[in-house]
Enzyme design. Structure first.
Site, short mmCIF file in Angstrom:
data_model
loop_
_atom_site.label_atom_id
_atom_site.label_comp_id
_atom_site.label_asym_id
_atom_site.label_seq_id
_atom_site.Cartn_x
_atom_site.Cartn_y
_atom_site.Cartn_z
N ASN A 88 0.83 -1.20 0.00
CA ASN A 88 0.00 0.00 0.00
C ASN A 88 0.87 1.27 0.00
O ASN A 88 2.09 1.19 0.01
CB ASN A 88 -0.95 -0.04 1.20
CG ASN A 88 -2.31 0.55 0.88
OD1 ASN A 88 -2.41 1.55 0.18
ND2 ASN A 88 -3.36 -0.07 1.40
N HIS A 118 23.05 0.91 12.90
CA HIS A 118 24.35 1.48 13.24
C HIS A 118 24.74 1.01 14.64
O HIS A 118 23.87 0.76 15.48
CB HIS A 118 24.29 3.01 13.20
CG HIS A 118 23.84 3.54 11.88
ND1 HIS A 118 24.67 3.67 10.81
CD2 HIS A 118 22.60 3.93 11.45
CE1 HIS A 118 23.99 4.15 9.78
NE2 HIS A 118 22.73 4.31 10.15
N LYS A 167 12.22 -8.31 17.04
CA LYS A 167 12.55 -9.73 17.21
C LYS A 167 11.67 -10.55 16.27
O LYS A 167 10.58 -10.13 15.89
CB LYS A 167 12.31 -10.18 18.65
CG LYS A 167 13.25 -9.51 19.62
CD LYS A 167 13.07 -10.04 21.03
CE LYS A 167 14.16 -9.39 21.87
NZ LYS A 167 13.89 -9.33 23.25
N LYS A 184 -1.56 -12.90 20.55
CA LYS A 184 -2.27 -14.17 20.55
C LYS A 184 -1.82 -15.04 19.39
O LYS A 184 -1.21 -14.56 18.44
CB LYS A 184 -3.79 -13.97 20.52
CG LYS A 184 -4.35 -13.45 19.21
CD LYS A 184 -5.84 -13.19 19.32
CE LYS A 184 -6.62 -14.07 18.36
NZ LYS A 184 -8.04 -13.88 18.39
#
Length: 190
Positions: A88, A118, A167, A184
């Site tokens: 989009n 960096h 992560k 969830k």
């Protein structure tokens, strides 16, 4: 002895120091890409947009891919886009570290995929640390989400709008927040 090209070094995850003799090549490539990005972002026909994106990435963009411009890319040659992908408006791809977007991925407006970072040490901060982003099939990245370097978004996963993902996201989960955390698990009946 063959010298490894700086772009291959980037794809291999090598930290590029600010005084690297080939660092100028990154800027030159980005300015060359910018010319094509401007043309792509001014195109109005889907086929024309895909054609420019194919030139930018150096790969054939499938006709099932839809891109609503503007899309901002700093290099392009390290971005791989699968089939039936929807991107989009107003997304930013910094891809020197490599971006892989598998089939059937949905990317909402204002998503940032940032493969470059960096060091935190002040004396090294101008060095560039590249790490790839991999978005697996059927993932949905919500509006204004930021995916940071080195992250894999799992198959069928959803990233909530406004999240910052630092992560890996497991398959079949919804993550949200800053930093993103699992909200969830999902399955075909959710």
């Amino acid at each position: 002895m063959k010298t490894i090209d700086i772009f291959e070094r980037l794809r291999n995850g090598e930290t590029i120091l600010p005084n690297d003799p080939d660092s100028y090549k990154m800027r030159e490539a980005s300015f060359a890409t910018k010319k094509l990005v401007i043309q792509m972002n001014n195109a109005t026909e889907p086929e024309e947009i895909r054609s420019f994106l194919s030139q930018i990435t150096g790969t054939e963009i499938d006709e099932s891919v839809t891109v609503f411009t503007p899309l901002h890319i700093n290099y392009g040659k390290h971005t791989k886009i699968g089939k039936n992908v929807f991107i989009n408006f107003d997304c930013v791809f910094l891809d020197l570290g490599g971006i892989t977007i598998e089939d059937n991925v949905l990317i909402a407006p204002k998503v940032s995929l940032l493969t470059e970072g960096h060091p935190t040490a002040i004396e090294d901060r101008h060095s560039l640390i590249p790490k790839p982003i991999h978005i697996k099939k059927n993932a949905w990245i919500g509006a204004n989400a930021t995916i940071l370097q080195g992250v894999t978004i799992g198959e069928n996963a959803i990233v909530a709008a406004g999240s910052v993902v630092s992560k890996d996201v497991p398959d079949n989960t919804i993550v949200g927040g800053t930093p993103a955390k699992i909200i969830k698990e999902i399955n075909s009946t959710n």
